[in-house]
Motif scaffolding. Structure first.
Motif, short mmCIF file in Angstrom:
data_model
loop_
_atom_site.label_atom_id
_atom_site.label_comp_id
_atom_site.label_asym_id
_atom_site.label_seq_id
_atom_site.Cartn_x
_atom_site.Cartn_y
_atom_site.Cartn_z
N LYS A 34 0.85 -1.18 0.00
CA LYS A 34 0.00 0.00 0.00
C LYS A 34 0.89 1.23 0.00
CE LYS A 34 -3.80 -2.27 2.36
NZ LYS A 34 -4.58 -2.47 1.14
N ASP A 50 -10.65 5.93 -4.35
CA ASP A 50 -11.87 5.31 -4.82
C ASP A 50 -13.07 6.26 -4.62
OD1 ASP A 50 -13.60 3.09 -5.53
OD2 ASP A 50 -14.16 3.07 -3.43
N ALA A 95 -16.24 5.78 -4.43
CA ALA A 95 -17.25 5.37 -3.45
C ALA A 95 -16.82 5.77 -2.04
CB ALA A 95 -17.48 3.86 -3.53
N GLN A 96 -15.52 5.63 -1.76
CA GLN A 96 -15.01 6.04 -0.45
C GLN A 96 -15.10 7.55 -0.29
OE1 GLN A 96 -11.03 4.42 -0.44
NE2 GLN A 96 -11.70 2.54 0.55
N ASN A 109 -17.12 9.70 -1.87
CA ASN A 109 -18.51 10.14 -1.75
C ASN A 109 -19.07 9.85 -0.36
OD1 ASN A 109 -18.52 11.04 -4.36
ND2 ASN A 109 -19.49 9.21 -5.21
N ALA A 110 -18.69 8.68 0.18
CA ALA A 110 -19.20 8.31 1.50
C ALA A 110 -18.78 9.32 2.56
CB ALA A 110 -18.71 6.91 1.87
N LEU A 111 -17.53 9.74 2.50
CA LEU A 111 -17.04 10.69 3.51
C LEU A 111 -17.53 12.11 3.23
CD1 LEU A 111 -13.41 9.31 3.95
CD2 LEU A 111 -15.33 9.04 5.51
N MET A 112 -17.63 12.46 1.94
CA MET A 112 -18.14 13.80 1.61
C MET A 112 -19.61 13.94 2.01
SD MET A 112 -16.11 14.22 -1.98
CE MET A 112 -16.93 15.66 -2.60
N ARG A 168 -20.78 12.95 4.60
CA ARG A 168 -20.80 13.24 6.04
C ARG A 168 -20.23 14.64 6.32
NH1 ARG A 168 -23.45 9.53 5.07
NH2 ARG A 168 -23.18 7.38 5.77
N GLY A 169 -19.88 15.36 5.26
CA GLY A 169 -19.49 16.76 5.45
C GLY A 169 -18.02 17.06 5.23
N LEU A 170 -17.18 16.05 4.93
CA LEU A 170 -15.78 16.35 4.66
C LEU A 170 -15.64 16.86 3.23
CD1 LEU A 170 -13.76 13.33 6.16
CD2 LEU A 170 -14.63 15.37 7.31
N ASP A 171 -14.69 17.79 3.01
CA ASP A 171 -14.44 18.17 1.62
C ASP A 171 -13.49 17.14 1.01
OD1 ASP A 171 -11.77 18.86 2.13
OD2 ASP A 171 -12.30 20.93 2.63
N LEU A 221 -7.90 11.56 5.02
CA LEU A 221 -8.35 10.56 6.01
C LEU A 221 -8.18 9.14 5.45
CD1 LEU A 221 -9.76 10.23 8.81
CD2 LEU A 221 -11.92 10.13 7.58
N ASN A 235 -5.47 6.42 7.06
CA ASN A 235 -5.90 5.15 7.62
C ASN A 235 -5.40 3.96 6.82
OD1 ASN A 235 -7.72 5.51 10.09
ND2 ASN A 235 -8.36 7.14 8.71
N MET A 236 -5.29 4.14 5.52
CA MET A 236 -4.76 3.04 4.70
C MET A 236 -3.32 2.72 5.07
SD MET A 236 -4.42 2.79 0.57
CE MET A 236 -2.82 3.57 0.39
#
Lengths: 316, 260
Positions: free
Chosen positions: A226, A290, A292-293, A295-298, A300-303, A310, A314-315
């Motif tokens: 990674k 990715d 999908a990742q 969009n999922a975090l955006m 929730r309000g992250l730019d 993030l 974490n990766m």
């Protein structure tokens, strides 16, 4: 030979990088070999482990033998530190884990002030039958980008043994780094190799070659690589798996994220099977995070930048 | 339930990627604040596409989307989320290394409330916080666990509008029962739900429904009325009368009994 103040300083420099070093400080009683540049500053042994160091012109030969049947709860700690800005450090670890032993070896390589510093390592690890051997190597090269680091390791994993390699290069500025680890896996052995690397700016150029040769029947392996390159950093991952015996199974998985102009990631998986019963696979993904990742975090309000950071953090 | 319109979709159309047809074609409907509004329709009707357009993942080629009276058609996903819209994904993403705690907590604005909100949300979706908080949102979670964590993350965020895109998909029957309770709990917490589903038994919790058929709105209205249209359109009227509405009536009666 003993110089606990220096070894403490080197170890504490690791603490700047948010690492828990409490188990590795000088007062800790576990087995260890600590270098300050090319001098041995601390050696301590425990029953079942022979640890010897020999100082040479530009470095140290480190011999470690884990005796047959030895099971260690504490990791063996190797600390190769250089506080100087310039110089050459060459390390030659020669490690033998005898049959039925179980051990974790934690190597810290700290070069916090490197400006024109070269660290080379040429290591051999021989693992006997029915062993469990975990090798963790973590590097810290400060923030100046002045380190050139080139470790090469050859690992021989005996029958029915488990070998895990965790090589993490994610803190600070890396500089120029070229890593090679070749692992030879014999009958019924299992290899789990994980490499994480983070190139943060144009000073960082990281090349990793992680190779597993499945030489014994039923040997299995997974290589997980990674990496992220941001701010003009460059990372190349070269993951190799060869199935050279019957019923061997191997997989190479490479994920690399690229962000910012000038950053570059490359992945070269190379897989080979020389027996019809082998099953060797690879998977690689490079480029932006990715969607999908993201969009999922955006959602929730992250730019986008916050979400990308993030995910990378974490990766790695 | 408030009589205020929270979300208003006005004549939006979304083109397919090859720009040959409208996946969603001049759709209009309103979602009332505090309600559960379901979008129902067969596979391929454009339900999820519509949900993603409201979240800002897709942008309509025509029409407008209003949220609390403000035009949000051109806003990004992040800007919509900051205004109080979020979406629980039909196939939630997985993240290497990201803990359940951090994922659920990411949408909580007041950082002092993160732990409380995360624990509370996990309890609402029937997951033990002590077991799950340190786990990772990666491939080691089952599909059902990941779906519940997705719901927990929207609950912890406390948005004004939650879009649930087939939150029940892939769930077994036992879990489905608890999903009804979860939806009602989300509503009790003051959130409005836009429920995208093709299951009539899930749609029963809704106050109002919109039936999509081949990208167009066939009917807006109370769930039972919309379902009648759905069954007629699908040629299932007899089956609907015999089974669906019996179950619907039982469901309504059950709620009435609970309330009394």
């Amino acid at each position: 030979m003993s110089d606990k103040i220096d070894s403490g300083e080197i170890l504490k420099s690791l603490g700047k990088y948010d690492l828990d070093i409490s188990n590795f400080l000088p007062e800790h009683k576990g087995p260890k070999l600590v270098l300050n540049f090319n001098k041995i500053s601390t050696i301590s042994q425990v029953e079942g482990v022979i640890l010897k160091g020999h100082e040479i012109e530009n470095g140290v030969i480190a011999d470690i033998i884990i005796k047959e049947g030895t099971v260690l709860e504490d990791p063996i700690h190797l600390c190769f530190g250089v506080n100087k800005e310039t110089g050459l450090q060459e390390i030659f670890p020669r490690i033998i884990a005898e049959d039925n032993s179980s051990v974790t070896l934690q190597a810290h390589c700290s070069f916090p002030n490197a400006k024109n510093l070269i660290h080379k390592m040429f290591g051999h690890i021989y693992i006997g039958k029915n062993c469990k051997f975990v090798y963790n190597e973590t590097h810290f090269h400060g923030y100046t980008g002045g380190a050139t680091v080139a470790p090469v390791s050859y690992v021989y994993v005996g029958e029915n043994s488990y070998f895990e390699n965790n090589f993490f290069l994610t803190q600070g500025t890396i500089g120029r780094m070229k890593i090679q680890i070749d692992i030879y896996a014999f009958k019924d052995s299992i290899i789990n190799s994980n490499v994480k690397a983070f190139g943060k700016n144009s000073l960082d150029s990281i090349r990793v070659r992680d190779a597993v040769f499945l030489e014994g029947e039923n040997a299995r392996s997974i290589i997980k690589m990674k990496a992220a390159a941001i701010g003009g950093g460059e990372v190349m991952m070269f993951g190799i798996t060869e199935g050279n015996a019957a019923n061997t199974t191997g997989h190479v998985d490479c994920t690399e994220i690229v962000k910012d102009r000038g950053s570059r990631c490359r992945a070269i998986p190379l897989i080979r099977a020389t027996d019809e019963s082998c099953h060797i696979t690879h998977e690689a993904s490079l480029g932006k995070v990715d969607s999908a990742q993201l969009n999922a975090l955006m959602a929730r309000g992250l730019d986008e930048d916050e979400a990308t950071d993030l995910i990378i953090k974490n990766m790695l | 339930m408030s009589s205020d319109v929270l979300l208003s979709v006005k004549d939006i159309s979304i083109l397919s990627e090859d720009r040959q047809c409208n996946i969603v074609d001049t759709i209009s409907f309103d979602v009332m604040e505090g309600s559960i509004h379901s979008i129902i329709g067969p596979n391929g009707a454009g339900k999820s596409t519509l949900g993603y357009a409201i979240m800002g993942v897709y942008h309509p080629c025509s029409g407008k989307i209003f949220f609390k009276g403000k035009d949000i058609t051109d806003l990004s996903i992040t800007e919509r989320a900051k205004r109080g819209i979020t979406l629980a994904w039909q196939t939630p993403a997985r993240f290497d290394g990201l803990s359940v705690y951090d994922y659920i907590g990411v949408g909580v604005k007041d950082k002092n409330l993160i732990e409380q909100r995360v624990r509370e949300a996990l309890e609402i979706v029937n997951l033990d916080p002590d077991v799950y908080i340190k786990r990772k949102v990666d491939a080691n979670l089952s599909g059902g666990e990941r779906k519940r964590i997705e719901l927990a993350s929207v609950i912890a965020m406390r948005p004004k509008l939650v879009i649930l895109d087939e939150a029940e998909a892939g769930m077994d029957l036992i879990v489905l029962e608890s999903f009804m309770d979860i939806f009602n709990k989300i509503k009790e917490l003051g959130m409005t739900i836009l429920l995208i589903t093709h299951r009539e038994d899930i749609g029963m919790v809704s106050d109002n429904s919109t039936l999509l058929w081949e990208g167009k709105v066939l009917v807006n209205g109370p769930f039972r009325e919309v379902m009648l249209h759905y069954c007629e359109k699908a040629g299932l009227k007899q089956i609907c009368n015999r089974t669906l509405f019996e179950r619907f009536d039982q469901f309504i009666n059950g709620i009435i009994k609970d309330e009394t």
